[in-house]
Design a protein around this motif. Structure first.
Motif, PDB file in Angstrom:
ATOM      1  N   HIS A 107      38.043   1.961 -20.783  1.00 32.38           N
ATOM      2  CA  HIS A 107      38.646   2.680 -21.901  1.00 32.38           C
ATOM      3  C   HIS A 107      40.127   2.356 -22.069  1.00 32.38           C
ATOM      4  O   HIS A 107      40.702   2.631 -23.131  1.00 32.38           O
ATOM      5  CB  HIS A 107      38.454   4.184 -21.721  1.00 32.38           C
ATOM      6  CG  HIS A 107      37.054   4.643 -21.972  1.00 32.38           C
ATOM      7  ND1 HIS A 107      35.994   4.299 -21.168  1.00 32.38           N
ATOM      8  CD2 HIS A 107      36.532   5.406 -22.963  1.00 32.38           C
ATOM      9  CE1 HIS A 107      34.887   4.839 -21.637  1.00 32.38           C
ATOM     10  NE2 HIS A 107      35.182   5.514 -22.726  1.00 32.38           N
TER      11      HIS A 107
ATOM     12  N   LEU B 274      36.883  -1.752 -25.502  1.00 28.20           N
ATOM     13  CA  LEU B 274      36.301  -0.512 -25.993  1.00 28.20           C
ATOM     14  C   LEU B 274      35.623  -0.729 -27.342  1.00 28.20           C
ATOM     15  O   LEU B 274      34.500  -0.254 -27.581  1.00 28.20           O
ATOM     16  CB  LEU B 274      37.388   0.562 -26.117  1.00 28.20           C
ATOM     17  CG  LEU B 274      36.946   1.954 -26.564  1.00 28.20           C
ATOM     18  CD1 LEU B 274      36.024   2.597 -25.538  1.00 28.20           C
ATOM     19  CD2 LEU B 274      38.165   2.846 -26.804  1.00 28.20           C
TER      20      LEU B 274
ATOM     21  N   GLN C  67      30.473   8.414 -27.282  1.00 27.28           N
ATOM     22  CA  GLN C  67      31.455   7.969 -26.288  1.00 27.28           C
ATOM     23  C   GLN C  67      31.685   9.054 -25.239  1.00 27.28           C
ATOM     24  O   GLN C  67      31.858  10.226 -25.550  1.00 27.28           O
ATOM     25  CB  GLN C  67      32.784   7.637 -26.968  1.00 27.28           C
ATOM     26  CG  GLN C  67      33.822   7.076 -26.017  1.00 27.28           C
ATOM     27  CD  GLN C  67      35.154   6.800 -26.710  1.00 27.28           C
ATOM     28  OE1 GLN C  67      35.366   7.207 -27.851  1.00 27.28           O
ATOM     29  NE2 GLN C  67      36.047   6.108 -26.020  1.00 27.28           N
TER      30      GLN C  67
END
Length: 267
Positions: A128, A134, A204
């Protein structure tokens, strides 16, 4: 020409509350970015209430008796005085069995055992901290979600081939999980999916991007009154005590001379 102060002086029954104290207290209160006045008003409100309670403690002759909050950490003298005056002034009756049962009967469906979910997922793991990675992971997860949406029966095969979770060896099956068994973002999705439904967009979490399928759901049974009653009583007592404190403070404010803050105005 004298410049007008950014914030007004705050005085409670002749006692001035220093602007520096309000500024320090404001750091403990949230406010929208660029609107420091809201945090200032919240802080001023809190310190006015504290000053009213301290003055009432003095009027009642309350002595500070600091209690240990946790090993090695004690209340300040002010905190002890505030607690002391509230203990002296606030008396609330515990809720009766009839009142508690009436609350439970109004909506017994609210008081259930935790649900159980049988869940499968496809994980696309990523770092991340790396924005590019990402975004690549999100794009890949979206592609997998679209493939599953086009052919729902392919979920297990795609999980075996593409998932970055050890559950890939079980076609993505995580098994039965309950509240608190997974991260909040994942759990929030489970609460809104229907049985057999797959998330149309990847979700996510700190682990990466997930394509989630809810295989089965078992709602918790309604809990009997005898099980629920102790927690209900505790919640009712807490609400009653909180309302009594608000009423007590409003009574102090109504008979006080307060400059710079209007406690009757919502924050």
């Amino acid at each position: 020409m004298q410049m007008k102060a950014l914030f007004p002086d705050v005085v409670v029954n002749g006692t001035n509350i220093a602007s520096a104290d309000i500024a320090a207290e404001a750091q403990n209160h949230e406010a929208p970015r660029g609107k420091p006045g809201i945090a200032w008003r919240k802080a001023a409100h809190a310190l006015v209430v504290r000053q009213l309670l301290l003055q009432e403690a003095a009027r009642r002759g309350i002595d500070a008796d600091p209690q240990e909050l946790e090993p090695g950490r004690f209340e300040t003298e002010g905190e002890a005085l505030v607690r002391g005056v509230l203990e002296d002034a606030i008396q609330t009756a515990p809720p009766s069995d009839e009142e508690t049962r009436t609350l439970w009967q109004a909506d017994p469906d609210k008081y259930r055992a935790p649900p159980l979910w049988s869940v499968s997922h496809i994980l696309v793991a990523c770092d991340h901290a790396d924005d590019a990675e990402l975004e690549r992971a999100k794009t890949r997860a979206q592609s997998l979600a679209e493939r599953v949406s086009a052919k729902p029966e392919s979920f297990g095969r795609i999980a075996r081939a593409e998932s970055d979770c050890p559950s890939k060896s079980r076609d993505g099956l995580l098994g039965q999980i309950g509240p608190g068994d997974t991260v909040p973002e994942f759990e929030a999705v489970l609460r809104h999916l229907g049985e057999g439904e797959v998330t149309p967009q990847p979700i996510q979490t700190r682990h990466g991007w997930h394509v989630i399928r809810l295989d089965a759901k078992a709602e918790g049974a309604v809990l009997p009154f005898e099980i629920v009653a102790p927690k209900l009583r505790a919640a009712m007592e807490k609400r009653a005590w909180g309302q009594a404190v608000r009423d007590f403070v409003q009574g102090l404010a109504a008979s006080a001379e307060i400059v710079g803050v209007d406690l009757s105005q919502p924050l």
